[in-house]
Design a protein around this motif. Structure first.
Motif, PDB file in Angstrom:
ATOM      1  N   LEU A  59       0.732  -1.200  -0.108  1.00 35.04           N
ATOM      2  CA  LEU A  59       0.024   0.037  -0.027  1.00 35.04           C
ATOM      3  C   LEU A  59       0.847   1.317  -0.111  1.00 35.04           C
ATOM      4  CD1 LEU A  59      -3.279   0.636   1.393  1.00 35.04           C
ATOM      5  CD2 LEU A  59      -1.561   2.188   2.472  1.00 35.04           C
ATOM      6  N   CYS A  60       1.679   1.509   0.844  1.00 32.26           N
ATOM      7  CA  CYS A  60       2.910   2.506   0.865  1.00 32.26           C
ATOM      8  C   CYS A  60       3.535   2.607  -0.330  1.00 32.26           C
ATOM      9  CB  CYS A  60       3.824   2.302   2.129  1.00 32.26           C
ATOM     10  SG  CYS A  60       3.097   2.679   3.586  1.00 32.26           S
ATOM     11  N   THR A  61       3.935   1.516  -1.135  1.00 38.41           N
ATOM     12  CA  THR A  61       4.543   1.671  -2.284  1.00 38.41           C
ATOM     13  C   THR A  61       3.664   2.310  -3.329  1.00 38.41           C
ATOM     14  OG1 THR A  61       5.933  -0.358  -1.865  1.00 38.41           O
ATOM     15  CG2 THR A  61       5.763   0.230  -4.124  1.00 38.41           C
ATOM     16  N   ALA A  62       2.401   1.704  -3.245  1.00 38.49           N
ATOM     17  CA  ALA A  62       1.474   2.504  -4.243  1.00 38.49           C
ATOM     18  C   ALA A  62       1.383   3.821  -3.955  1.00 38.49           C
ATOM     19  CB  ALA A  62       0.044   1.596  -4.299  1.00 38.49           C
ATOM     20  N   LEU A  63       0.906   4.089  -2.614  1.00 37.96           N
ATOM     21  CA  LEU A  63       1.059   5.622  -2.461  1.00 37.96           C
ATOM     22  C   LEU A  63       2.237   6.567  -2.648  1.00 37.96           C
ATOM     23  CD1 LEU A  63      -0.837   5.548   0.897  1.00 37.96           C
ATOM     24  CD2 LEU A  63      -1.815   6.237  -1.125  1.00 37.96           C
ATOM     25  N   TYR A  64       3.361   5.916  -2.758  1.00 41.89           N
ATOM     26  CA  TYR A  64       4.572   6.838  -3.226  1.00 41.89           C
ATOM     27  C   TYR A  64       4.559   6.640  -4.562  1.00 41.89           C
ATOM     28  CZ  TYR A  64       9.587   7.741  -3.868  1.00 41.89           C
ATOM     29  OH  TYR A  64      10.636   8.711  -4.089  1.00 41.89           O
ATOM     30  N   ALA A  65       4.133   5.941  -5.355  1.00 37.69           N
ATOM     31  CA  ALA A  65       4.003   5.812  -7.084  1.00 37.69           C
ATOM     32  C   ALA A  65       2.905   6.882  -7.050  1.00 37.69           C
ATOM     33  CB  ALA A  65       3.543   4.594  -7.417  1.00 37.69           C
ATOM     34  N   TYR A  66       1.753   7.135  -6.235  1.00 38.08           N
ATOM     35  CA  TYR A  66       0.664   7.804  -6.488  1.00 38.08           C
ATOM     36  C   TYR A  66       1.049   9.279  -6.344  1.00 38.08           C
ATOM     37  CZ  TYR A  66      -4.333   9.522  -6.105  1.00 38.08           C
ATOM     38  OH  TYR A  66      -5.591  10.183  -6.374  1.00 38.08           O
ATOM     39  N   PHE A  68       2.786  10.356  -3.205  1.00 33.72           N
ATOM     40  CA  PHE A  68       2.943  10.915  -1.727  1.00 33.72           C
ATOM     41  C   PHE A  68       4.507  10.429  -1.467  1.00 33.72           C
ATOM     42  CE2 PHE A  68      -1.474  10.234  -1.707  1.00 33.72           C
ATOM     43  CZ  PHE A  68      -2.003  11.506  -0.909  1.00 33.72           C
ATOM     44  N   ASN A  69       5.031  11.492  -1.416  1.00 34.62           N
ATOM     45  CA  ASN A  69       6.702  11.307  -1.625  1.00 34.62           C
ATOM     46  C   ASN A  69       7.205  11.739  -0.359  1.00 34.62           C
ATOM     47  OD1 ASN A  69       6.165  14.005  -2.113  1.00 34.62           O
ATOM     48  ND2 ASN A  69       7.392  14.223  -3.904  1.00 34.62           N
ATOM     49  N   TYR A  70       6.417  12.038   0.455  1.00 40.94           N
ATOM     50  CA  TYR A  70       6.905  12.670   1.873  1.00 40.94           C
ATOM     51  C   TYR A  70       6.437  12.088   2.955  1.00 40.94           C
ATOM     52  CZ  TYR A  70       8.305  16.304   5.265  1.00 40.94           C
ATOM     53  OH  TYR A  70       8.992  16.934   6.452  1.00 40.94           O
ATOM     54  N   LEU A  71       7.185  11.607   4.051  1.00 38.23           N
ATOM     55  CA  LEU A  71       6.787  10.996   5.181  1.00 38.23           C
ATOM     56  C   LEU A  71       7.176  12.013   6.098  1.00 38.23           C
ATOM     57  CD1 LEU A  71       5.941   8.481   6.904  1.00 38.23           C
ATOM     58  CD2 LEU A  71       8.295   8.185   7.271  1.00 38.23           C
ATOM     59  N   GLN A  72       5.840  12.591   6.437  1.00 40.09           N
ATOM     60  CA  GLN A  72       6.072  13.805   7.292  1.00 40.09           C
ATOM     61  C   GLN A  72       6.321  13.458   8.943  1.00 40.09           C
ATOM     62  OE1 GLN A  72       2.287  15.893   8.266  1.00 40.09           O
ATOM     63  NE2 GLN A  72       3.474  17.677   8.617  1.00 40.09           N
ATOM     64  N   CYS A  73       5.635  12.244   9.185  1.00 35.95           N
ATOM     65  CA  CYS A  73       5.922  11.577  10.427  1.00 35.95           C
ATOM     66  C   CYS A  73       5.459  10.274  10.659  1.00 35.95           C
ATOM     67  CB  CYS A  73       4.859  12.675  11.676  1.00 35.95           C
ATOM     68  SG  CYS A  73       5.186  11.867  13.120  1.00 35.95           S
ATOM     69  N   ILE A  92       2.569  12.971   2.696  1.00 37.47           N
ATOM     70  CA  ILE A  92       2.213  14.272   1.997  1.00 37.47           C
ATOM     71  C   ILE A  92       2.335  14.153   0.521  1.00 37.47           C
ATOM     72  CG2 ILE A  92       2.483  16.806   1.667  1.00 37.47           C
ATOM     73  CD1 ILE A  92       2.751  17.025   4.893  1.00 37.47           C
ATOM     74  N   LYS A  93       1.792  14.554  -0.297  1.00 37.21           N
ATOM     75  CA  LYS A  93       2.085  14.588  -1.612  1.00 37.21           C
ATOM     76  C   LYS A  93       2.518  16.013  -2.057  1.00 37.21           C
ATOM     77  CE  LYS A  93      -0.755  12.792  -4.754  1.00 37.21           C
ATOM     78  NZ  LYS A  93      -1.878  12.753  -5.603  1.00 37.21           N
ATOM     79  N   VAL A  94       3.955  16.319  -2.094  1.00 38.86           N
ATOM     80  CA  VAL A  94       4.653  17.244  -2.332  1.00 38.86           C
ATOM     81  C   VAL A  94       4.844  17.430  -3.924  1.00 38.86           C
ATOM     82  CG1 VAL A  94       6.656  18.681  -1.969  1.00 38.86           C
ATOM     83  CG2 VAL A  94       5.765  16.954  -0.041  1.00 38.86           C
ATOM     84  N   SER A  95       4.606  18.727  -4.475  1.00 37.12           N
ATOM     85  CA  SER A  95       4.813  18.865  -5.855  1.00 37.12           C
ATOM     86  C   SER A  95       5.047  20.443  -5.901  1.00 37.12           C
ATOM     87  CB  SER A  95       3.753  18.388  -6.524  1.00 37.12           C
ATOM     88  OG  SER A  95       2.405  19.013  -6.441  1.00 37.12           O
ATOM     89  N   ASP A  96       5.683  20.884  -7.319  1.00 34.71           N
ATOM     90  CA  ASP A  96       5.655  22.281  -7.444  1.00 34.71           C
ATOM     91  C   ASP A  96       4.346  22.837  -7.937  1.00 34.71           C
ATOM     92  OD1 ASP A  96       8.293  21.790  -7.119  1.00 34.71           O
ATOM     93  OD2 ASP A  96       8.728  21.761  -9.109  1.00 34.71           O
ATOM     94  N   ASN A  97       4.363  24.137  -7.537  1.00 35.78           N
ATOM     95  CA  ASN A  97       3.054  24.898  -7.858  1.00 35.78           C
ATOM     96  C   ASN A  97       1.824  24.198  -7.332  1.00 35.78           C
ATOM     97  OD1 ASN A  97       4.464  26.477  -9.881  1.00 35.78           O
ATOM     98  ND2 ASN A  97       4.317  25.063 -11.338  1.00 35.78           N
ATOM     99  N   ARG A 105      -3.187   9.729   6.219  1.00 34.02           N
ATOM    100  CA  ARG A 105      -2.804   9.163   7.518  1.00 34.02           C
ATOM    101  C   ARG A 105      -3.034   7.645   7.223  1.00 34.02           C
ATOM    102  NH1 ARG A 105      -1.291  14.062   7.907  1.00 34.02           N
ATOM    103  NH2 ARG A 105      -2.322  15.328   9.444  1.00 34.02           N
ATOM    104  N   ILE A 106      -2.016   6.953   7.674  1.00 35.75           N
ATOM    105  CA  ILE A 106      -2.173   5.286   7.642  1.00 35.75           C
ATOM    106  C   ILE A 106      -2.042   4.954   9.028  1.00 35.75           C
ATOM    107  CG2 ILE A 106      -1.511   2.969   6.879  1.00 35.75           C
ATOM    108  CD1 ILE A 106      -0.239   4.778   4.488  1.00 35.75           C
ATOM    109  N   LYS A 107      -2.959   3.994   9.420  1.00 31.88           N
ATOM    110  CA  LYS A 107      -2.613   3.401  10.961  1.00 31.88           C
ATOM    111  C   LYS A 107      -2.617   1.942  10.871  1.00 31.88           C
ATOM    112  CE  LYS A 107      -4.788   7.052  13.506  1.00 31.88           C
ATOM    113  NZ  LYS A 107      -5.617   7.186  14.794  1.00 31.88           N
ATOM    114  N   VAL A 108      -1.656   1.167  11.546  1.00 30.52           N
ATOM    115  CA  VAL A 108      -1.580  -0.232  11.397  1.00 30.52           C
ATOM    116  C   VAL A 108      -1.665  -0.573  12.912  1.00 30.52           C
ATOM    117  CG1 VAL A 108      -0.129  -2.246  10.953  1.00 30.52           C
ATOM    118  CG2 VAL A 108      -0.009  -0.145   9.692  1.00 30.52           C
ATOM    119  N   PHE A 109      -2.918  -1.321  13.313  1.00 30.00           N
ATOM    120  CA  PHE A 109      -3.076  -1.670  14.942  1.00 30.00           C
ATOM    121  C   PHE A 109      -2.383  -3.258  14.901  1.00 30.00           C
ATOM    122  CE2 PHE A 109      -6.125   1.290  13.631  1.00 30.00           C
ATOM    123  CZ  PHE A 109      -6.427   1.905  14.941  1.00 30.00           C
TER     124      PHE A 109
END
Length: 178
Positions: A59-66, A68-73, A92-97, A105-109
């Motif tokens: 899931l995280c790999t897919a979000l990165y490809a989508y 979401f290139n920044y793990l804020q926390c 967070i999805k960080v991009s120009d302009n 947010r993702i949670k794993v119990f």
């Protein structure tokens, strides 16, 4: 006097209140076949997604490809004695302009008796020390982490200090301090 129609509709109203609307990220994940559960948005209205430990890395790999290139926390918390531990990720999805960055947010119990979860270090290098801190304070084991060891507590410390069932030692003897 109580209105009978109000009483009859009470279960329906509770069901409607319990339904969480899928946001754009959750909808994208569903369209692409990623198994997850929705949680209520946080106090800022950011989407919260619950995922099992087995599906975290895909899931995280897919979000990165989508994008979401920044793990804020990344962090963890304890739901209480005898309850689950939670590992969370703020992406967070960080991009120009970009006027407003997109967040999720993702949670794993995790069970407290065997809290294993795959590391996301290989996706976001920023997870390095953050996962180490979660390990150090809660005992969550991040499988595949390149250097999972204590970062705040002495290496010989016994226990996980931020767990709610942690019992503080009466003293801690400093070794080789003289």
């Amino acid at each position: 006097m109580v209105d009978e129609n109000t009483q009859d509709n009470a279960p329906e109203q509770e069901e409607e209140a319990a339904i969480v609307q899928a946001g754009p990220v959750s909808s994208w994940l569903t369209e692409n076949g990623f198994d997850h559960d929705l949680l209520e948005p946080d106090h800022l209205g950011v989407e919260l997604i619950k995922v099992s430990p087995d599906f975290l890395v895909p899931l995280c790999t897919a979000l990165y490809a989508y994008g979401f290139n920044y793990l804020q926390c990344q962090g963890a918390y304890d739901l209480g004695p005898g309850k689950e531990l939670v590992s969370f990720y703020h992406l967070i999805k960080v991009s120009d302009n970009c006027e407003q960055a997109e967040e999720v947010r993702i949670k794993v119990f995790l069970p407290r008796d065997n809290p294993h979860i795959p590391s996301v270090y290989w996706i976001w290098k920023a997870a390095d020390w953050q996962e180490r801190e979660s390990y150090d304070m809660y005992g969550i084991i991040y499988d595949g982490h390149p250097d999972l060891k204590r970062i705040l507590m002495p290496e010989d410390w016994v226990g996980w200090p931020l767990r709610k069932d942690y019992v503080s030692p009466d003293f801690y003897e400093l070794q080789d301090a003289y």
